[in-house]
Design a protein around this motif. Structure first.
Motif, PDB file in Angstrom:
ATOM      1  N   ALA A 154       7.405 -10.144  -7.224  1.00 22.82           N
ATOM      2  CA  ALA A 154       8.055  -9.071  -6.461  1.00 22.82           C
ATOM      3  C   ALA A 154       7.072  -7.929  -6.209  1.00 22.82           C
ATOM      4  CB  ALA A 154       9.283  -8.565  -7.214  1.00 22.82           C
ATOM      5  N   THR A 155       6.252  -7.628  -7.207  1.00 23.16           N
ATOM      6  CA  THR A 155       5.223  -6.590  -7.048  1.00 23.16           C
ATOM      7  C   THR A 155       4.232  -6.960  -5.954  1.00 23.16           C
ATOM      8  OG1 THR A 155       5.401  -5.928  -9.359  1.00 23.16           O
ATOM      9  CG2 THR A 155       3.362  -5.382  -8.228  1.00 23.16           C
ATOM     10  N   ALA A 156       3.837  -8.245  -5.921  1.00 24.13           N
ATOM     11  CA  ALA A 156       2.904  -8.686  -4.876  1.00 24.13           C
ATOM     12  C   ALA A 156       3.498  -8.488  -3.489  1.00 24.13           C
ATOM     13  CB  ALA A 156       2.542 -10.156  -5.100  1.00 24.13           C
ATOM     14  N   HIS A 157       4.799  -8.749  -3.340  1.00 20.78           N
ATOM     15  CA  HIS A 157       5.455  -8.536  -2.046  1.00 20.78           C
ATOM     16  C   HIS A 157       5.532  -7.050  -1.704  1.00 20.78           C
ATOM     17  CE1 HIS A 157       6.658 -12.720  -2.629  1.00 20.78           C
ATOM     18  NE2 HIS A 157       6.986 -12.752  -1.352  1.00 20.78           N
ATOM     19  N   VAL A 158       5.696  -6.210  -2.727  1.00 17.59           N
ATOM     20  CA  VAL A 158       5.742  -4.761  -2.471  1.00 17.59           C
ATOM     21  C   VAL A 158       4.382  -4.264  -2.007  1.00 17.59           C
ATOM     22  CG1 VAL A 158       6.000  -2.506  -3.557  1.00 17.59           C
ATOM     23  CG2 VAL A 158       7.630  -4.318  -4.084  1.00 17.59           C
ATOM     24  N   ILE A 159       3.342  -4.590  -2.762  1.00  9.70           N
ATOM     25  CA  ILE A 159       2.018  -4.008  -2.519  1.00  9.70           C
ATOM     26  C   ILE A 159       1.401  -4.521  -1.223  1.00  9.70           C
ATOM     27  CG2 ILE A 159      -0.345  -3.958  -3.419  1.00  9.70           C
ATOM     28  CD1 ILE A 159       0.820  -3.734  -6.198  1.00  9.70           C
ATOM     29  N   GLN A 160       1.637  -5.808  -0.891  1.00 14.28           N
ATOM     30  CA  GLN A 160       0.973  -6.384   0.267  1.00 14.28           C
ATOM     31  C   GLN A 160       1.750  -6.195   1.565  1.00 14.28           C
ATOM     32  OE1 GLN A 160      -0.724 -10.312  -0.333  1.00 14.28           O
ATOM     33  NE2 GLN A 160      -0.921  -9.972  -2.537  1.00 14.28           N
ATOM     34  N   PRO A 165       2.213   2.414   1.169  1.00  6.18           N
ATOM     35  CA  PRO A 165       1.035   3.289   1.040  1.00  6.18           C
ATOM     36  C   PRO A 165      -0.125   2.596   0.338  1.00  6.18           C
ATOM     37  CG  PRO A 165       3.034   4.455   0.411  1.00  6.18           C
ATOM     38  CD  PRO A 165       3.428   3.025   0.621  1.00  6.18           C
ATOM     39  N   GLY A 166      -1.324   2.928   0.760  1.00  7.09           N
ATOM     40  CA  GLY A 166      -2.508   2.289   0.231  1.00  7.09           C
ATOM     41  C   GLY A 166      -2.774   2.585  -1.228  1.00  7.09           C
ATOM     42  N   TRP A 167      -2.263   3.732  -1.715  1.00  7.47           N
ATOM     43  CA  TRP A 167      -2.560   4.083  -3.108  1.00  7.47           C
ATOM     44  C   TRP A 167      -1.910   3.145  -4.118  1.00  7.47           C
ATOM     45  CZ3 TRP A 167       1.766   5.177  -5.953  1.00  7.47           C
ATOM     46  CH2 TRP A 167       2.907   5.600  -5.246  1.00  7.47           C
ATOM     47  N   LEU A 168      -0.967   2.287  -3.646  1.00  5.59           N
ATOM     48  CA  LEU A 168      -0.372   1.308  -4.551  1.00  5.59           C
ATOM     49  C   LEU A 168      -1.269   0.089  -4.767  1.00  5.59           C
ATOM     50  CD1 LEU A 168       3.441   1.173  -3.654  1.00  5.59           C
ATOM     51  CD2 LEU A 168       2.407   1.913  -5.792  1.00  5.59           C
TER      52      LEU A 168
END
Length: 658
Positions: A154-160, A165-168
């Motif tokens: 789920a984190t991978a889907h959020v960040i990518q 925002p790029g800071w994630l």
């Protein structure tokens, strides 16, 4: 479903202090030994609302269907261009192996106990208990890694996502910890109406996946060059058809994540609405509904697995599946963004994040079902293990540790996840094979035996291919066994009886004594001759200076299964050689005697006095016999159990030893 909401407070009651309030909040629901508050797999009472099988399928589907979020990428990374063929092998094993096994488990475990309980019944005593502890270790591996792996994906889907925002970028561990903390907050607050939420998430997620699959299949067949490139790559790398099939079979264990969800499907059986003709002993409607649920979930998932493995390997370059690539852990999400636009892709990401996160909720609920169902009943967990909130905190901290150790990497956790899933499925196949053999069903025994061999091979191959899975499972197993045995030792001096009942004859034996005290002589049930009873009575009279004509009862404890902990005691009055005897079956002699003495005191209002002889032998040996065989140093242990159970010495039954 059930809720953890607080009952209305009494406004006149004094408000407890800070630590007392925290303790009350943490241990809320501890009195509920059945665990009906523990989520989808909990024991289902008659007053709780039941649901149609397709609705319950959505509840187990948040675990099963959510693997689409990462399974196509893992399959492409593991099998490369052979991914679609290896997935066909996976689907064949699912429909011809796992599905028949768990349809049988549903028929023989209709209260939601699953295959672990079947093996427990087939292997009683300490062997069965230790086997259950080992399987619980693998189940804990399965469910814990489900939580952390799903949260990491789920984190991978959020960040990518392109609009995040790029800071994630690079904050995978921090975001995963936040998702796990939110999951814990849900259970600390209350897990309510899970099925309603699951239905919405599954319908939305599968609907969006249908759109992605149809759109990308259209793209594939309108641009046959991509298919041609894939076909050329397949035959260039593996020109021999038999070699392709052989490699697909060898690669299959790496795709075992696509088999998850069956054990959860059986665990949620109590939530399935049956028919009016159902009985508790034979709920035909509930079993039929559960089998429909398992079949529908397997067929739906199989269709998605085959189509998604094909479109991802055809449309996505191989390097994108590697760690750091855009398709790593999110192949379908990449296709949604690329072929349906950022807007649809973002909606798809949100639905994927939600179902992956809720898959962790399903896994947490599974853990909260397993631990209170087995360990406290074995005496192998502290009393607070029956409460939800302390367990939620423990599991969340373990999830944090796993996330740190694996750096929130989906691929790194795949081996441990597959190991847990495959061991549970192997145990289920073995359980139904033994069940069919016991019922003398020859053809089914051979069929289920063949399935057990396939799962055993897959499990062993997965362990050799990804040994980190068995390592993390071994840590869970060792932790559960060590903590369980230490807890059993610590709780050895507790009363084990959940209920004590004296039959009519037993009560009549005590009815002649109206003033007390009630004298009881402990007697070994292996010495049943008239001479043995006469010698024991004579010895008690001489050593304890009782009247020569003293009328005493004999108490005999027959140890059936010393590995049991909690049990109901049925005290039966019998007469042997003219002597009145109270006969009771129990797992441990001293604790059983203490429970019977306290019950006699409460029923008659008279104080029992029990008379023992000293036990011969080495004290250390006798202590070990007490811990593991339920016998040993009877007199001093009985006194200690009574002291723990009754702090008031004036109300404590008397123990005499000579």
């Amino acid at each position: 479903m059930t809720t953890l909401s607080r009952p209305p407070a009494d406004p006149s009651a004094p408000r407890p202090g800070g630590m007392a309030s925290l303790r009350t909040w943490l241990l809320f629901g501890l009195q509920d030994s059945k665990g009906i508050h523990q989520g989808p797999g909990a024991v289902s009472d008659a007053h709780l609302k039941k649901h149609s099988w397709w609705q319950v399928m959505c509840l187990t589907g948040v675990d099963y269907f959510s693997t689409l979020g990462y399974q196509p990428a893992i399959a492409a990374l593991a099998a490369g261009v052979i991914s679609p063929l290896a997935t066909i092998v996976l689907v064949a094993v699912t429909l011809l192996g796992a599905l028949p096994v768990y349809r049988r488990v549903a028929g023989e475990s209709h209260r939601g106990e699953g295959s672990i309980a079947m093996l427990e019944r087939l292997m009683p005593r300490w062997g069965g208990k230790l086997l259950v502890l080992v399987l619980l270790g693998f189940a804990a591996t399965d469910f814990m890694i489900t939580m952390t792996l799903s949260a990491a994906d789920a984190t991978a889907h959020v960040i990518q996502n392109p609009i995040v925002p790029g800071w994630l970028q690079g904050q995978n561990v921090a975001v995963t910890l936040v998702l796990l903390a939110l999951l814990a907050a849900v259970f600390l607050r209350g897990f309510k109406e899970a099925i309603g939420v699951a239905v919405v998430l599954v319908v939305l997620y599968l609907g969006l996946n249908v759109v992605v699959v149809v759109a990308t299949l259209f793209e594939v067949f309108t641009h046959p060059v991509a298919v041609g490139d894939w076909w050329s790559a397949l035959w260039t790398a593996h020109g021999d058809p038999l070699m392709v099939v052989g490699i697909a079979l060898l690669v299959f264990p790496k795709l075992a994540l696509g088999l998850s969800g069956f054990e959860t499907g059986v665990a949620v059986m109590p939530q399935v609405r049956g028919s009016e003709e159902d009985t508790e002993e034979n709920p035909v409607g509930r079993i039929r509904g559960t089998r429909n649920m398992l079949t529908a979930a397997a067929v739906i998932m199989s269709c998605f697995l085959v189509t998604t493995s094909f479109i991802t390997v055809v449309l996505i370059p191989e390097q994108e599946f590697q760690p750091g690539g855009q398709a790593n852990g999110r192949a379908l999400a990449l296709l949604a963004h690329e072929y349906l636009g950022v807007g649809f892709g973002t909606i798809y990401d949100i639905s994927t994040i939600a179902i992956l996160w809720f898959a962790g909720a399903s896994a947490m609920a599974g853990l909260l079902n397993l631990v209170p169902r087995y360990l406290p009943r074995y005496g192998m967990a502290p009393e607070w293990a029956k409460a939800v909130r302390p367990l939620v905190l423990v599991f969340t901290l373990i999830g944090f540790l796993i996330t740190f150790l694996f750096n929130a990497d989906v691929d790194a956790q795949g081996g441990a996840y597959a190991t847990g899933v495959l061991v549970l499925m192997t145990s289920a196949a073995v359980a139904v094979t033994l069940s069919a053999r016991r019922k003398k069903q020859g053809k089914r025994t051979l069929g289920f035996g063949a399935i057990a061999v396939v799962f055993s091979y897959t499990t062993v191959a997965n362990i050799f291919e990804r040994p980190e899975g068995i390592r993390i499972a071994a840590v869970f197993i060792a932790g559960i066994i060590v903590i369980s045995l230490l807890s059993r030792v610590r709780r050895s001096f507790e009363l084990h009886a959940t209920h004590v009942h004296l039959d009519r004859q037993a009560l009549e034996f005590m009815s002649n004594n109206l003033t007390g005290p009630i004298g009881i002589i402990a007697h070994e049930p292996l010495r049943l001759t008239a001479e043995a009873y006469r010698d024991k009575l004579t010895s008690a009279i001489e050593v304890s200076h009782l009247p020569v004509d003293y009328q005493a009862l004999f108490l005999e404890v027959i140890v059936d299964d010393s590995s049991d902990f909690e049990t109901e005691l049925e005290v039966r009055g019998v007469t042997r050689h003219g002597y009145p005897v109270l006969e009771v079956h129990g797992p441990v002699v001293p604790n059983t005697i203490a429970s019977v003495l306290l019950h006699i005191r409460d029923v008659t209002g008279l104080m029992p006095h029990i008379y023992f002889r000293w036990t011969e032998g080495n004290p250390v040996t006798n202590l070990l016999r007490f811990l593991f065989l339920g016998e040993g140093e009877i007199a001093p242990v009985t006194r200690e159990v009574l002291r723990e159970a009754e702090p008031d010495v004036t109300r404590r039954p008397w123990v005499h030893v000579g």
